[in-house]
Motif scaffolding. Structure first.
Motif, PDB file in Angstrom:
ATOM      1  N   ILE A 265       0.845  -1.196   0.000  1.00 42.90           N
ATOM      2  CA  ILE A 265       0.000   0.000   0.000  1.00 42.90           C
ATOM      3  C   ILE A 265       0.882   1.248   0.000  1.00 42.90           C
ATOM      4  N   ARG A 266       1.975   1.227   0.744  1.00 42.87           N
ATOM      5  CA  ARG A 266       2.879   2.379   0.751  1.00 42.87           C
ATOM      6  C   ARG A 266       3.462   2.626  -0.644  1.00 42.87           C
ATOM      7  N   ARG A 267       3.793   1.563  -1.345  1.00 44.20           N
ATOM      8  CA  ARG A 267       4.335   1.723  -2.704  1.00 44.20           C
ATOM      9  C   ARG A 267       3.299   2.367  -3.629  1.00 44.20           C
ATOM     10  N   ARG A 268       2.048   1.888  -3.545  1.00 48.60           N
ATOM     11  CA  ARG A 268       1.024   2.461  -4.406  1.00 48.60           C
ATOM     12  C   ARG A 268       0.763   3.931  -4.053  1.00 48.60           C
ATOM     13  N   ALA A 269       0.806   4.258  -2.749  1.00 49.24           N
ATOM     14  CA  ALA A 269       0.626   5.654  -2.359  1.00 49.24           C
ATOM     15  C   ALA A 269       1.769   6.519  -2.883  1.00 49.24           C
TER      16      ALA A 269
END
Length: 1012
Positions: free
Chosen positions: A374-378
């Protein structure tokens, strides 16, 4: 079950076996009985044949090879009764694949059942064809399967299976479906009222239009009508309604098929489709029921993809963004991930940046999510939505997150923050602040391009020079700064430090003192920049300060005899030039302006933007698994390194175009002040490209695997060299791979054991010489005959095995010494090709011998005075290699110390001030290197023990590469709890095998009982 008592008894016997050996004996007995019965055709009734074929299937499910009985299984396909025919189809599907020659025998039998009138037999035949596929089935049976699919007299159950069967045949051989005659038939199939047939037909249509959408234009209005029927009219039987959602699978497949068509021209069809999509968008919400959420969101996200593909009006796009904004704030992580991913895709293919900005706060919150995906997508979304209006906020958030981010994201974070700061900087002073903060917080992950670019901006903007020099002076006051910060600060102060002369703490003598304090901690690649800075400080000191001049001259004289040619030449020339007084000002004049050109970082970012993402076909293609091979970079030619590789924004690897590098006057050697390839020291390592090249003479891992030279990735005890045809295979006792790994860290133990023999090893190591003694123990009361042993050595070992006796007497043990010598560094292992005969059984095994790289290591502990000079002298690849290792087994530091000690690499305590880092040393012995000192540094991340950064250095490029890869293998794949008893002096005793549980969770008997 009463008629299959023999099968039930056999399954019970297998479950009651106490160990693997008992199970194998029971299976061998049953296979012998089945083989005997198959040979006696006179007494082989259909019932018995069915029973024995069931047993064969069960034995196959247990993992044993069944190399006979295929003809009997295939012959059951023509049985007139359902029980026998069912067995034939099930066993044939499990035992045979599309390349098996026995399938030719089955083609006519299967075709007879397909064209027959019995619907049950038709279903069995279609299931077999769909499971096996194959070109021969496709060429022979496709017309008959097509007739069943379009037949109005067949029941929906048969037609449904026919559609799926045709789909499998089309995937194996697309030529079997004629485009000319099949498009109209597909259009008719889409009018089907039965949803089972319609769903199967839609799966077939998706495959057809992905291959050639132009031939199926007439199916597009039909697909829109199907969506209207499902989503708007909800004309669906109850059995196809899943948690109140009308046939979600059919909706998803229909919208996926529509995305393969380029566009929709008809206004009426387009209006109807958007009405359906509007209803789907408005009617989806997050509820507590997980199953309903999964189904509704599968439909929703496919609808979003279709909206993006159709390039809908901005009002609908706004509605989609608002819906996604609601999803990225829910508690369910999967929904948050999908929301961020789809918002990023929408940003790439449509103009909705202003709408997405409204959700910036929530996206930044997702940057701190516990889930790294999720951090990567954000991060991707923040990077894509950044512009002049929000750049300061986003970059500041990225800098805050950089302090706590794990190794896996810091490099990407640094690169993206630098690009955004340059691309959308409101003023140049803010840009300088950002880059200096970036270097200060994540210097290991900041490429040279970033600080080269700062130097270019400062050089080309006179108003910025005093500010940049003041900021660089501030960072030098910190007690510990990264080497990249030393480089950029020293360079800027050398060029523009004289502009700060009137400020407190900025006199030439004070600036020289604060910069010179950093000299002992930097690597040899940074020293030329510091020498140039000293010369510039001396040049700007007018009138001359004799005390400062003497201090700088002392430094120049110290490096006049340096082994590094670049450092030596600069020191000699600067010393001679500085004697010329005022003439030095003319020679070392101020840096000229760089020519204006686009930043290489921004260029890579622009190249990474894929405008073709508006095509759903390309989006689908990106989701398919790739069969492309990743090739290693070429080796350096004539000492010239290949282009450096850096990750681009899309995750691909592109050539790194060097930015303009800072330089001095273009006169001889003085024009070469640009940094060389950075090398790491103990306290200030630079993280180079993660794809580290193998030095000359070292074989890449992929090539090693293909040649069979290295240790296999899977530690399953399989032989390294191909095993020929064997008369008999015995089941070894214990895990061969675990025994091998145990012997890699100790010098005696059991290498191999089976019911007949035990092979033990005892070893002695001295420098680059070794001596192994193989203990061959006969465990039985009968002799072992035809004993043969052959060593298959790798090219880096010289090995000589003494004569092995042809016969080992009963209950006796023989010793076979093996002398070896290490020629050069390598992780390849030798193989013992061992065979013997027990009774009528010939056994052959191939075993890896524990003559591995760490056996030629001798631990040595160094002091700081001994370690640091050696570390600095080994500057950069290929003598010093660095890599971030992920997937490490999490270990506390004391356990990691023990692990390194176990493979003879000694930890040197107290050398690294960071308590989370380890420094180690060892000595490697080989005939080519003799005694070669090896140095290792391990940097761990307390927040994530599954990753670390390792630097390995030695005086031999091959040794550095091999030792780095060896330690990496141990950190990732070393087995836990490996134990192996050492062989005793007398007869070898066998180990006790623990009893197997009566019933396991994956017991095939339970599954087979359900079929009966």
């Amino acid at each position: 079950m009463t008629g299959m008592r023999g099968l039930s008894v056999f399954i019970s016997d297998i479950r009651n076996c106490q160990n693997k050996e008992q199970e194998r004996l029971r299976v061998d007995k049953e296979l012998g009985n089945i083989r005997t019965c198959f040979k006696n055709e006179k007494v082989l009734t259909p019932y018995k044949k069915k029973k024995y074929v069931w047993k064969m299937l069960y034995i196959h499910m247990l993992g044993y090879d069944v190399d006979f009985g295929h003809v009997e299984a295939v012959s059951l396909l023509s049985a007139p009764k359902y029980p026998e025919k069912q067995v034939g189809y099930i066993v044939t599907s499990c035992l045979l694949n599309e390349n098996n020659d026995f399938l030719r025998l089955a083609i006519n039998m299967v075709r007879n059942d397909i064209i027959g009138r019995n619907e049950t037999f038709q279903c069995l035949a279609l299931t077999l064809v769909g499971n096996i596929g194959g070109r021969e089935f496709a060429e022979s049976l496709t017309p008959d399967v097509q007739k069943l699919l379009i037949s109005s007299s067949c029941r929906p159950l048969v037609r449904k299976k026919a559609a799926l069967c045709l789909l499998r045949l089309f995937r194996k051989n697309p030529d079997v479906v004629s485009v000319d005659g099949w498009a109209d038939r597909m259009e008719q199939l889409l009018d089907e009222r039965d949803l089972g047939v319609l769903t199967s037909s839609m799966s077939l249509l998706v495959a057809l239009v992905s291959n050639n959408h132009e031939a199926y234009w007439s199916c597009l209005p039909k697909c829109v009508k199907i969506l209207e029927r499902l989503a708007r009219n909800q004309d669906v039987p109850q059995e196809y309604t899943y948690y109140g959602i009308p046939s979600p699978w059919l909706q998803v497949k229909t919208m996926r098929a529509l995305q393969y068509f380029p566009t929709i021209e008809d206004p009426g069809t387009r209006r109807s489709l958007f009405e359906v999509l509007q209803r789907i968008l408005m009617g989806t919400d997050v509820v507590k029921n997980v199953n309903k959420n999964n189904a509704s969101h599968a439909v929703l996200f496919e609808a979003l993809s279709l909206v993006m593909h159709l390039d809908a009006e901005k009002e609908m796009m706004s509605q989609c963004v608002a819906l996604l904004g609601k999803f990225i704030s829910v508690r369910e992580p999967n929904i948050r991930y999908l929301g961020l991913e789809n918002m990023t895709r929408m940003l790439m293919v449509t103009d909705v940046q202003d709408i997405i900005k409204k959700h910036q706060a929530q996206i930044i919150t997702s940057l701190k999510d516990p889930d790294i995906s999720i951090r990567r997508r954000a991060l991707d979304l923040l990077y894509g939505m950044c512009d002049v209006s929000n750049a300061k906020d986003i970059v500041e958030e990225l800098l805050l997150y950089l302090s706590t981010a794990e190794f896996a994201m810091r490099e990407e974070l640094s690169l993206k923050a630098a690009i955004l700061a340059e691309k959308f900087a409101p003023d140049l002073s803010w840009y300088v602040d950002v880059i200096l903060q970036l270097i200060d917080k994540a210097g290991d992950f900041v490429s040279d391009d970033i600080w080269f670019r700062v130097v270019q901006f400062v050089t080309n903007n006179e108003d910025l020079q005093p500010y940049a020099a003041a900021k660089a002076r501030e960072y030098l006051d910190k007690p510990a700064i990264h080497e990249t910060m030393v480089k950029v600060s020293a360079y800027i102060l050398g060029e523009y430090g004289h502009l700060l002369a009137r400020r407190p703490g900025c006199s030439p003598r004070e600036m020289f003192s604060i910069i010179h304090e950093k000299l002992p901690t930097v690597s040899s690649s940074t020293i030329p920049i510091l020498l140039s800075t000293y010369a510039k400080i001396l040049m700007h000191t007018q009138p001359p300060d004799l005390e400062l001049q003497n201090q700088i001259w002392t430094v120049f004289k110290k490096y006049e005899s340096c082994i590094d040619v670049e450092i030596q030449q600069r020191a000699v020339e600067y010393f001679e030039l500085s004697k010329k007084g005022a003439a030095l000002v003319d020679i070392l004049a101020e840096m000229p302006k760089f020519p204006e050109r686009q930043s290489s970082l921004i260029k890579k970012a622009e190249d990474a933007e894929d405008t073709a993402d508006q095509s759903a076909i390309k989006l689908r293609a990106q989701q398919q698994p790739s069969n492309a091979l990743v090739l290693a970079d070429p080796q350096p030619v004539n000492g010239t390194p290949p282009p450096v590789k850096v990750p681009s924004m899309s995750g691909s690897v592109q050539d790194h175009e060097s930015a303009a590098q800072p330089h001095s006057q273009p006169n001889g050697a003085l024009s070469k002040v640009e940094p060389q390839t950075p090398s790491a020291d103990l306290l200030n390592d630079l993280l180079g490209p993660l794809a580290i090249e193998a030095p000359p003479g070292a074989m890449p891992t992929e090539e090693r695997a293909s040649t069979g030279a290295g240790v296999p990735d899977a530690v399953d005890g399989a032989a390294i060299v191909p095993v020929g045809e064997q008369t008999h295979t015995v089941e070894p006792i214990g895990n061969i791979a675990e025994r091998f790994h145990a012997l890699c860290f100790k010098d005696s133990g059991v290498l191999y054991e089976d019911p007949y023999i035990q092979i033990g090893v005892k070893a002695e190591w001295r420098g680059h010489h070794g001596r192994l003694v193989l203990f061959l123990g006969n465990k039985n009361t009968s002799p072992l005959t035809s004993v043969q042993a052959q060593i298959l050595p790798p090219i880096h070992l010289k090995m000589e095995l003494s004569l092995v006796p042809v016969t080992i007497p009963p209950r006796a043990q023989v010793q076979c010494p093996l002398e070896l010598m290490n020629i050069r560094p390598s992780r390849d292992v030798a193989v013992l090709d061992f065979s013997y005969k027990f009774g009528t059984n010939m056994v052959n095994v191939k075993l890896r011998l524990p003559a591995v790289l760490n056996k030629f290591l001798q631990p040595i502990q160094l002091t700081a005075e001994e370690f640091f000079p050696q570390w600095r002298s080994l500057s950069g690849p290929p003598l010093k290699l660095q890599e971030v290792i992920r997937g490490v087994r999490p270990l506390p530091l004391p356990e990691m110390v023990n692990l390194f000690n176990s493979f003879r690499v000694t930890i040197c305590p107290g050398l690294d001030p960071n308590p989370n880092n380890l420094v180690a040393s060892t000595t490697f012995y080989s005939e080519s290197t003799r005694a070669m000192l090896c140095l290792v540094r391990i940097e761990t991340d307390p927040a994530d023990r599954t990753q670390l950064r390792m630097t390995v250095a030695s005086g031999d490029p091959t040794l550095t590469f091999e030792l780095k890869e060896y330690i990496k293998e141990q950190l990732i794949a070393i087995p836990t709890g490996s134990r192996a008893p050492a062989p005793g002096p007398g007869p070898v005793a066998s180990e006790t095998q623990p009893a197997s549980p009566a019933v396991t969770a994956n017991d095939p008997g339970a599954l087979l009982a359900g079929l009966l």
